[in-house]
Design an enzyme around this catalytic site. Structure first.
Site, PDB file in Angstrom:
ATOM      1  N   THR A   3       0.827  -1.215   0.000  1.00  0.00           N
ATOM      2  CA  THR A   3       0.000   0.000   0.000  1.00  0.00           C
ATOM      3  C   THR A   3       0.852   1.252   0.000  1.00  0.00           C
ATOM      4  OG1 THR A   3      -1.723  -1.166   1.218  1.00  0.00           O
ATOM      5  CG2 THR A   3      -1.839   1.218   1.218  1.00  0.00           C
ATOM      6  N   GLN A   9       4.055   3.865   2.333  1.00  0.00           N
ATOM      7  CA  GLN A   9       5.028   4.057   3.405  1.00  0.00           C
ATOM      8  C   GLN A   9       4.850   5.434   4.021  1.00  0.00           C
ATOM      9  OE1 GLN A   9       8.982   3.077   2.204  1.00  0.00           O
ATOM     10  NE2 GLN A   9       9.913   4.555   3.606  1.00  0.00           N
ATOM     11  N   GLY A  10       4.959   5.480   5.337  1.00  0.00           N
ATOM     12  CA  GLY A  10       4.890   6.763   6.032  1.00  0.00           C
ATOM     13  C   GLY A  10       6.136   6.976   6.856  1.00  0.00           C
ATOM     14  N   PHE A  16       6.463   6.563  10.080  1.00  0.00           N
ATOM     15  CA  PHE A  16       6.624   5.564  11.131  1.00  0.00           C
ATOM     16  C   PHE A  16       6.653   4.128  10.609  1.00  0.00           C
ATOM     17  CE2 PHE A  16       4.196   9.105  13.110  1.00  0.00           C
ATOM     18  CZ  PHE A  16       5.187   9.546  13.975  1.00  0.00           C
ATOM     19  N   ASN A  61       5.586   1.112   7.080  1.00  0.00           N
ATOM     20  CA  ASN A  61       5.024   0.839   5.764  1.00  0.00           C
ATOM     21  C   ASN A  61       3.856  -0.126   5.911  1.00  0.00           C
ATOM     22  OD1 ASN A  61       6.795  -1.127   6.513  1.00  0.00           O
ATOM     23  ND2 ASN A  61       8.042  -1.076   4.646  1.00  0.00           N
ATOM     24  N   LYS A  93       0.153  -2.909   9.198  1.00  0.00           N
ATOM     25  CA  LYS A  93       1.069  -1.768   9.323  1.00  0.00           C
ATOM     26  C   LYS A  93       2.314  -2.264  10.056  1.00  0.00           C
ATOM     27  CE  LYS A  93       1.097   2.991  11.086  1.00  0.00           C
ATOM     28  NZ  LYS A  93       0.259   4.074  11.612  1.00  0.00           N
ATOM     29  N   ASP A 110      -2.933  15.103  13.912  1.00  0.00           N
ATOM     30  CA  ASP A 110      -2.424  15.002  12.529  1.00  0.00           C
ATOM     31  C   ASP A 110      -3.562  14.698  11.558  1.00  0.00           C
ATOM     32  OD1 ASP A 110      -0.561  15.200  10.556  1.00  0.00           O
ATOM     33  OD2 ASP A 110       0.203  13.156  10.773  1.00  0.00           O
TER      34      ASP A 110
END
Length: 1007
Positions: A693, A695-696, A698, A700, A717, A815
């Site tokens: 999906t 990656q952020g 914190f 993936n 996650k 956020d």
């Protein structure tokens, strides 16, 4: 037995004892001297002075007054001592003989009296002789005074074998008593009413009052020298001592009972009480008889009188009820529904209310012997409680009788207040203030009648047994204070808030604002209709606002068939007129469900329809948007960023097939701590990875199928493997569990966490599967155009519900942005996700870089303390973006963000700026904004000081843009603009609350 002994006997000073011993000697010899009764009277007066000075203490009386009081008191003391000494010189009897003679005679007397009274009662019961109400009252006065005359005479003479002269004197006194009692009672009531009306006219004139008090005192002193002074003092004693008056006031408030029932009950009660009497009591009373006019005697008298007066009162109370409503409206306004004579009604002055808590507690304990006497008696005698049926009936009669008065009092504008008053009364003292306000009927609520709290129950015997004389005095002074207190209505309202304690905490549905409660209870509590003060104006405005809200509510209900309408009559609920938060939540949830049903396949069509509304001119604005996009996504610390096809990710080998790069099998983690995902691998022996999906910051995220749950699709996650990220991941896990537990039915649109596990030292969280985030939706469907107003309305409803859940759990998301909002396949349901930045509301560390920049609230930027308002601001920015497809505040720096926000809303309030920790970075010493920009030519920073910033950005023009909207949509866009205006207030204190947002017309009214 000791409990029944009045503590006043213990409390009286020594000199009173001496005084009383002298009197008992005189009684035995059958001689009641002039100066003795004068003495008695002066003592009574002295006490009264003492009581008044106690009250005046709170009124900051002058030094002169205090000195005068002091001298007066000492004069009396000296006078008394002299008299006592003279009297004791005259007398020569030994105390022991005196006691024996006195007490034997008393006991004999009492036995015979009891027999007489029983016989009398039986006769009355047989004959049922009294018919008319007025006759009853007159007879009550006569017989009362006769008894008093006889009993006192007997007590004074000591033996039945005393001389004939004493009996003749008794007869004379009886007749004297009859006439004087009638005249005096009439003249007193007249005086009182005159006194009260005078005082109401001259509000705040304390000196006048003092003069009047002195005048009345001198009059009474003159009276005490008249021949009938003996009977008068007796009458006074009777007034204070006999519980009949207290009972009568209780009966007024209580219910009318049938005389026959009453007689039978009184007989039974008399028998029980007689049985209870024991020689021990008589022994004790014998010792005490030296000090006072034998309390046993008095107690017995009062008991007998009580039982006899019951049947009189039942009818008398009926007549009183008929008479009372004919009072003047002004009097009604002041005394509320409880129309008692001033001396009898325990009122509370505002001074009392504003005492220190400790004093307040003490005074509450010692205050209102009447009220508590009544309460304790009700709880003790089962015969006094009515069946609920009869009680309800008589209450409804009472209410009917009171209705016309209330209508007469209330002007058209104050009518809603009366409704609410009625409702408050029905809610059985829902507000704790009711207990203390003089305008409330005290023994109305059956709950209070039936049972008292253990604390009150334990306290009541102490209050009950108070010296009758002091009770009488306290009653008088209280009524005086109450009359004065009318001039201080404002003070009363202000000080009431201190006394307030939430008795029914948690009884209202959650989320109900405290301010609303206090305004509907406090301000409507005891409202003087004559005074048109500030409170009244505020109150009327509040009612008007509520009416507007109601109007919107009913409009919404007309279009909202799926939700049952709330009962509209104000009496049907104890809540304020606006719908409760729970009802609002239900309505919004139903709306969301309906939208989901109706728009399963229409999302794309509605977006296309919006595209068609746009004109060709739009194209030239799109180039600017493209320039901004990369900046926006570099900020993105999103777990589902639609950016995974980047060169960096491809270089890392993420997303390649397992077989292509066998070297990666042993090296699970990359240099930055991200897990290297391999399509086709199995996590935790059950999750089969089939897709990647994104990656952020914190983690993936991968898509997988759960082999243990019939290949159910899930999102996994995988948190980065470094200490800080693990810590953040565990915090997110904790918050998600808390939110899911608080929302078992999944109504509040926060992402559902299924479970968690560890894989190759990476923390993995398993979520429900969702297709894409709103950033992707905007990119795919509404680039530079935005989504249809229907979709935006539904999304806003769901986001506000998510905020509601966050607030219930005391969590700040910190956020919120389109990237962190996921939607399902049909794009009808959204879920708020990524709680990696979330924190508990109490742990709000001040940092200028909390929340993604474009969605960052101004209070974060200037370093002011923050709360749930930061999430509300982020939602506002997101909603604008969803409808327009453009970022609302695309600031390059925090300073630029402030400039853009102030371009929309004007300069930030100075009060708010001063509270900011980082204010010096953006404002000078005079709180002028320092706009820092980079010169395009020289590429150097230049600072522009802006003392005033006028709002230049037109939100409505930006929302409508170049669209040719049909009327219904245009109306919704106007509503959206209004909602955004309230959400985007620079001062978080003025920002709209979640409940208010859920009640907004944009949310409530369908298209």
């Amino acid at each position: 037995m000791a409990a029944t002994e009045p503590p006043s006997l213990r409390e009286q000073p020594e000199m009173d004892d001496a005084d009383n011993s002298e009197k008992s000697v005189n009684e035995e010899n059958g001689e009641v001297s002039e100066d003795q009764s004068q003495n008695k009277h002066s003592r009574h007066k002295k006490k009264k002075h003492k009581h008044r000075s106690k009250h005046k203490k709170h009124k900051h009386s002058s030094e002169e007054d205090r000195d005068k009081k002091h001298k007066h008191k000492h004069k009396h003391k000296k006078h008394k001592r002299k008299e006592v000494l003279d009297a004791s010189d005259k007398e020569g009897l030994s105390p022991a003989k005196r006691t024996k003679l006195d007490d034997l005679a008393l006991l004999e007397d009492l036995e015979k009296q009891r027999a007489l009274i029983k016989a009398e009662l039986d006769n009355e019961l047989m004959e049922g002789k009294v018919q008319s109400g007025m006759g009853l009252i007159l007879q009550g006065y006569e017989s009362g005074s006769e008894e008093e005359g006889e009993i006192h005479e007997k007590a004074r003479n000591g033996n039945r074998s005393s001389t004939r002269s004493s009996s003749t004197r008794g007869k004379l006194e009886i007749t004297d008593n009859k006439n004087s009692a009638k005249k005096r009672s009439k003249s007193r009531s007249k005086e009182r009413t005159r006194h009260r009306s005078d005082k109401r006219k001259s509000k705040g004139a304390v000196e006048m009052m003092r003069e009047k008090a002195n005048r009345s005192k001198s009059k009474e002193r003159r009276k005490s020298k008249s021949p009938s002074k003996r009977s008068k003092s007796q009458d006074q004693a009777r007034k204070s001592k006999s519980p009949t008056l207290r009972r009568r006031s209780q009966e007024k408030v209580g219910k009318a009972r049938s005389p026959a029932d009453e007689k039978i009950k009184s007989e039974e009660k008399g028998k029980i009480k007689d049985r209870k009497k024991s020689p021990i009591v008589n022994e004790r009373s014998r010792d005490r008889s030296k000090k006072s006019k034998s309390p046993v005697d008095l107690r017995d008298k009062s008991k007998d009188r009580r039982s006899r007066s019951k049947e009189r009162k039942s009818k008398r109370s009926e007549i009183d009820k008929e008479k009372k409503p004919i009072k003047s409206p002004s009097k009604d306004a002041s005394s509320g529904k409880e129309n008692r004579s001033p001396s009898r009604r325990p009122g509370r002055s505002p001074k009392r209310r504003s005492l220190s808590p400790k004093q307040r507690d003490k005074s509450r304990r010692s205050r209102s012997p009447l009220l508590n006497d009544r309460r304790s008696k009700q709880s003790k005698s089962p015969s006094r409680t009515l069946s609920p049926g009869r009680r309800a009936k008589s209450r409804s009669l009472e209410r009917k009788r009171r209705e016309p008065e209330r209508r007469r009092l209330s002007s058209p504008r104050t009518r809603p207040r009366d409704d609410i008053l009625g409702r408050c009364e029905r809610s059985k003292d829902a507000s704790p203030i009711n207990r203390w306000s003089p305008s409330r009927r005290r023994s109305r609520s059956p709950i209070r009648r039936r049972s008292r709290s253990p604390l009150r129950r334990s306290r009541s015997p102490r209050r009950r047994s108070r010296s009758p004389r002091r009770r009488d005095r306290s009653r008088r002074s209280r009524s005086r204070l109450r009359r004065r207190s009318r001039s201080r209505g404002g003070h009363r309202r202000r000080s009431r808030s201190k006394v307030k304690e939430d008795k029914f905490k948690g009884s209202l549905s959650e989320g109900m604002k405290v301010e609303q409660e206090s305004s509907s209870d406090d301000n409507l509590e005891d409202f003087d209709v004559e005074e048109e003060d500030e409170e009244a104006v505020i109150e009327q405005r509040r009612i008007q606002r509520q009416a507007i809200v109601q109007k919107y509510k009913y409009l919404a209900e007309d279009s909202n068939i799926s939700v049952p309408s709330e009962p509209s009559s104000p009496q049907s609920s104890t809540r304020s007129r606006s719908p409760s938060p729970d009802d609002i939540l239900e309505r919004v949830a139903a709306d969301v469900k309906e939208y989901e049903r109706e728009n399963v396949d229409t999302f794309e069509a509605s977006v296309k329809a919006k595209h068609n509304l746009m004109t060709v001119e739009q194209n030239n604005g799109s180039s600017q948007k493209k320039l901004l996009a990369p900046d926006m996504f570099t900020e993105s610390d999103d777990m589902f960023a639609a950016y995974f096809d980047s060169a960096r990710l491809r270089a890392a080998g993420i997303g390649k097939d397992f077989k292509e790069n066998p070297n990666l099998r042993d090296n699970w983690t990359d240099a930055e701590g991200y897990y290297r995902v391999n399509i086709g691998e199995v996590l935790d022996k059950r999750y089969n990875v089939y897709g990647y999906t994104g990656q952020g910051v914190f983690s993936n995220v991968v898509r997988a199928r759960d082999n243990a749950r019939a290949n159910q699709e899930v999102a996994v996650k995988i948190i980065r493997n470094n200490e800080l990220m693990q810590k953040t991941g565990l915090k997110e896990l904790e918050f998600l569990k808390k939110l899911n537990d608080a929302d078992p039915d999944d109504k509040f649109h926060c992402l559902r966490l299924f479970r968690h596990f560890y894989h190759k030292q990476h923390l993995c969280l398993v979520f429900e599967p969702l297709s894409m985030n709103l950033r992707e939706v905007l990119k795919k469907y509404g680039k530079d155009v935005g989504l249809h107003i229907k979709a935006v309305r539904s999304y806003s409803q769901q986001l506000f519900l998510a905020l509601k859940l966050l607030k219930r759990c005391n969590i700040l998301h910190a956020d919120i942005k389109p990237d962190n909002i996921l939607v399902n396949e049909s794009k009808t349901i959204l879920k708020l996700c990524d709680f990696g930045s979330a924190s508990h509301v109490a742990d709000n560390d001040i940092t200028p870089y909390l929340v993604s920049r474009f969605y960052r609230a101004p209070e974060i930027i200037i370093g002011k303390s923050y709360d749930y308002g930061i999430d509300m601001w982020s939602v506002g920015c997101t909603l604008y973006e969803l409808y327009t497809g453009k970022i609302l505040f695309p600031g390059k720096t925090n300073n630029h963000m402030l400039k853009l926000a102030m371009d929309l809303k004007g300069k930030m309030p100075n009060k708010m700026i001063r509270k900011g920790v980082f204010k010096d970075q953006h404002f000078d010493q005079n709180l002028n904004f320092m706009y820092i920009e980079v010169d395009k030519v020289t590429e150097r920073e230049k600072v522009t000081v802006m003392s005033t910033i006028n709002p230049t950005k037109d939100l409505l023009a930006d929302l409508i843009g170049c669209q040719r909207l049909p009327e219904d949509q245009r109306k919704k866009v106007h509503q959206l603009k209004d909602l955004l205006d309230q959400i985007l207030m620079l001062d978080p204190a003025k920002r709209i609350s979640i409940n208010q947002a859920l009640q907004h017309a944009f949310i409530q009214e369908k298209i």
